[in-house]
Motif scaffolding. Structure first.
Motif, PDB file in Angstrom:
ATOM      1  N   ASP A 234      43.959  55.527  37.266  1.00  0.00           N
ATOM      2  CA  ASP A 234      43.017  54.536  37.772  1.00  0.00           C
ATOM      3  C   ASP A 234      43.358  53.178  37.171  1.00  0.00           C
ATOM      4  OD1 ASP A 234      40.824  54.129  35.322  1.00  0.00           O
ATOM      5  OD2 ASP A 234      41.808  56.082  35.338  1.00  0.00           O
ATOM      6  N   SER A 235      42.908  52.125  37.808  1.00  0.00           N
ATOM      7  CA  SER A 235      43.294  50.775  37.407  1.00  0.00           C
ATOM      8  C   SER A 235      42.842  50.444  35.990  1.00  0.00           C
ATOM      9  CB  SER A 235      42.727  49.748  38.395  1.00  0.00           C
ATOM     10  OG  SER A 235      41.314  49.838  38.461  1.00  0.00           O
ATOM     11  N   THR A 236      41.660  50.916  35.593  1.00  0.00           N
ATOM     12  CA  THR A 236      41.166  50.632  34.248  1.00  0.00           C
ATOM     13  C   THR A 236      42.042  51.274  33.183  1.00  0.00           C
ATOM     14  OG1 THR A 236      38.888  50.457  35.073  1.00  0.00           O
ATOM     15  CG2 THR A 236      39.179  50.826  32.713  1.00  0.00           C
ATOM     16  N   SER A 237      42.388  52.531  33.392  1.00  0.00           N
ATOM     17  CA  SER A 237      43.225  53.240  32.412  1.00  0.00           C
ATOM     18  C   SER A 237      44.613  52.617  32.329  1.00  0.00           C
ATOM     19  CB  SER A 237      43.338  54.717  32.784  1.00  0.00           C
ATOM     20  OG  SER A 237      42.087  55.359  32.722  1.00  0.00           O
ATOM     21  N   LEU A 238      45.224  52.324  33.487  1.00  0.00           N
ATOM     22  CA  LEU A 238      46.575  51.763  33.481  1.00  0.00           C
ATOM     23  C   LEU A 238      46.597  50.388  32.829  1.00  0.00           C
ATOM     24  CD1 LEU A 238      47.928  52.825  36.997  1.00  0.00           C
ATOM     25  CD2 LEU A 238      48.454  53.837  34.773  1.00  0.00           C
ATOM     26  N   ALA A 239      45.578  49.579  33.067  1.00  0.00           N
ATOM     27  CA  ALA A 239      45.521  48.255  32.440  1.00  0.00           C
ATOM     28  C   ALA A 239      45.409  48.373  30.926  1.00  0.00           C
ATOM     29  CB  ALA A 239      44.346  47.455  33.002  1.00  0.00           C
ATOM     30  N   ALA A 240      44.593  49.309  30.449  1.00  0.00           N
ATOM     31  CA  ALA A 240      44.445  49.502  29.010  1.00  0.00           C
ATOM     32  C   ALA A 240      45.752  49.979  28.389  1.00  0.00           C
ATOM     33  CB  ALA A 240      43.320  50.504  28.739  1.00  0.00           C
ATOM     34  N   LEU A 241      46.441  50.874  29.069  1.00  0.00           N
ATOM     35  CA  LEU A 241      47.714  51.385  28.573  1.00  0.00           C
ATOM     36  C   LEU A 241      48.772  50.295  28.546  1.00  0.00           C
ATOM     37  CD1 LEU A 241      47.554  54.770  30.455  1.00  0.00           C
ATOM     38  CD2 LEU A 241      47.849  54.569  27.980  1.00  0.00           C
ATOM     39  N   ALA A 242      48.814  49.458  29.587  1.00  0.00           N
ATOM     40  CA  ALA A 242      49.791  48.367  29.634  1.00  0.00           C
ATOM     41  C   ALA A 242      49.560  47.385  28.490  1.00  0.00           C
ATOM     42  CB  ALA A 242      49.710  47.654  30.982  1.00  0.00           C
TER      43      ALA A 242
END
Length: 491
Positions: A234-242
């Motif tokens: 999901d966009s929230t998880s991927l943004a946090a990981l990036a």
């Protein structure tokens, strides 16, 4: 030359021969070993023994089921990584489902009665479960038999129940992941439905509410990992990981990590997923539509392959390497060459399929697409670029720490530097960089080292007498990815 010792006192008066032993690293001909270490960021079921947000070392595939529960996301990710890579040091850390999350569901609706005996093959993800049907079996009987057969498979990702002829399957996990589980009946070309029996399949849907990945990232912030695999896209998880990977890549952190993730969906959905991040540290698994293998298995398998291969040679592309145990989508669900090329412009990696169904990597890329001002750029496109630069930075730091552990600093031309082995100058550091670049070039990590070393520079800081500033140029080795030719014939 003034000789100094670390262990022998300078004013020793006791007679004897004293010899201290120390390694000399200034002529080391090889690179320092790369400590590859991967971590799986997973979801666990209540049946797993793992404590939440606790790191576990994984040495055997069976640990996935015991730690995270049979049929869990963690179970499958452990199996996929270990199938691809049995040697890289592997860890896993898990979160339970989000409390207010929702489980995805799907259905198999059978009709009957059967007018002849036969066998039904029910597929949930890449599990194939066969159920025998007798002549005159009703839809209710068939549904009950299918639900019982599915329930008997301990590591299935769903639970099953039957009401009349309708079999409802429910993802074991809450969250969006369950929506990616594929359902099918008699998908193989030689599968035959028993006469009189019909089945309508409704795809998995309705799953929502992923755990907060930042809980896991905080728990492993101080740990060294070269690769992390996420179960969430999901966009929230991927943004946090990036953001987490970018912070670890900074000069003050130098804990370089690659984030492996598994995008699944239609061509349009994959384009959207690729647009969630613009990170040089996030290689995607090949984008697939309707693969029986769930996306977290694709991500873990890619990580297993990449962590082993890039440790051996960070500059060599991964094209042609197989993802063991990963199911290819049906031919009708594979993307055309034109669509694959567009996906490669959207931050999504691509794959090819052998005639026997083996899935092979085509081009593995990161989600980096544009510079900070929005201009298109391929500077960090291929996974080999950040992998090579991480390896060079790690080796250079290890080399300087070993070669100049307690050295004093003098200006170029200083008599002290000429006569004392514990004094270093910017020129000496430049010479060390040149020597290391020769090693990197022999390894095939960089090219044109003579030119780039000449454009590198080392100088003392104007304000801090204890500091050297440097610009160190390299040209990362290229890969043969496209061979374009014009075949002309004479007439």
């Amino acid at each position: 030359m003034t000789i100094t010792f670390d262990e022998i006192p300078y004013d020793l008066r006791k007679p004897g021969t004293y010899v201290e032993v120390a390694p000399v690293y200034d002529r080391k001909s090889g690179t320092y070993g790369w400590p590859a270490r991967a971590v799986l960021l997973v979801q666990k079921l209540s049946t797993g023994s793992a404590a939440a947000a606790t790191i576990y070392r994984i040495t055997r595939p069976a640990q996935g089921a015991s730690l995270f529960g049979a049929g869990s996301i963690g179970d499958r990710m452990v199996q996929a990584f270990k199938a691809a890579n049995k040697t890289t040091d592997l860890y896993a850390i898990a979160l339970a489902d989000k409390g207010d999350g929702v489980q995805a569901t799907g259905t198999f609706v059978f009709t009957g009665p059967a007018t002849a005996a036969g066998t039904i093959a029910v597929h949930v993800a890449d599990h194939r479960v066969t159920v025998g049907v007798a002549a005159s079996d009703s839809a209710t009987t068939i549904g009950a038999a299918v639900a019982a057969a599915l329930t008997a498979v301990a590591d299935l990702e769903v639970t099953a129940s039957a009401t009349t002829g309708t079999v409802t399957v429910t993802a074991k996990h809450k969250g969006e992941a369950g929506n990616a589980l594929q359902l099918a009946v008699n998908p193989r070309i030689d599968d035959v439905m028993p006469a009189g029996v019909g089945c309508t399949v409704t795809a998995m849907s309705g799953g929502s509410g992923n755990p907060d990945v930042t809980t896991l990232l905080d728990a492993i912030a101080a740990e060294w990992f070269t690769g992390a695999v996420t179960a969430w896209t999901d966009s929230t998880s991927l943004a946090a990981l990036a953001a987490w990977a970018a912070e670890r890549y900074t000069a003050m952190a130098h804990k370089d990590v690659k984030i492996y993730w598994g995008p699944h969906g239609t061509f349009g959905q994959l384009g959207t997923l690729g647009g969630y991040t613009n990170s040089p540290h996030m290689p995607s698994a090949p984008g697939a539509n309707r693969s029986a293998s769930p996306p977290w298995a694709w991500a873990a398998s890619l990580a297993g392959i990449a962590e082993a291969q890039l440790a051996a040679d960070p500059a060599r592309q991964l094209r042609g390497l197989a993802l063991p145990g990963i199911a290819a989508p049906a031919s009708a669900d594979r993307f055309t060459e034109e669509e694959q090329d567009l996906l490669l412009h959207s931050g999504i990696s691509t794959f090819e399929v052998d005639t026997d169904g083996t899935v092979r990597l085509d081009r593995v890329i990161t989600t980096f697409k544009t510079t900070s001002d929005g201009a298109e750029s391929d500077a960090w496109l291929d996974i080999t670029v950040p992998a090579t630069l991480s390896r060079i930075r790690y080796d250079w730091r290890a080399h300087t720490a070993a070669t100049y552990p307690r050295h004093k600093l003098a200006s170029d031309g200083s008599p002290a530097a000429e006569h004392s082995p514990t004094v270093v100058t910017p020129q000496k550091l430049h010479g060390s960089w040149a020597a290391r670049c020769q090693v990197y070039e022999r390894n095939g990590w960089i090219q044109d080292a003579t030119e780039t070393v000449g454009r590198s520079s080392f100088e003392r800081d104007a304000d801090d007498r204890h500091r050297v500033n440097s610009i160190q140029r390299v040209k990362v080795m290229d890969n043969l990815i496209v061979l374009a030719g014009r075949l002309e014939f004479e007439v």
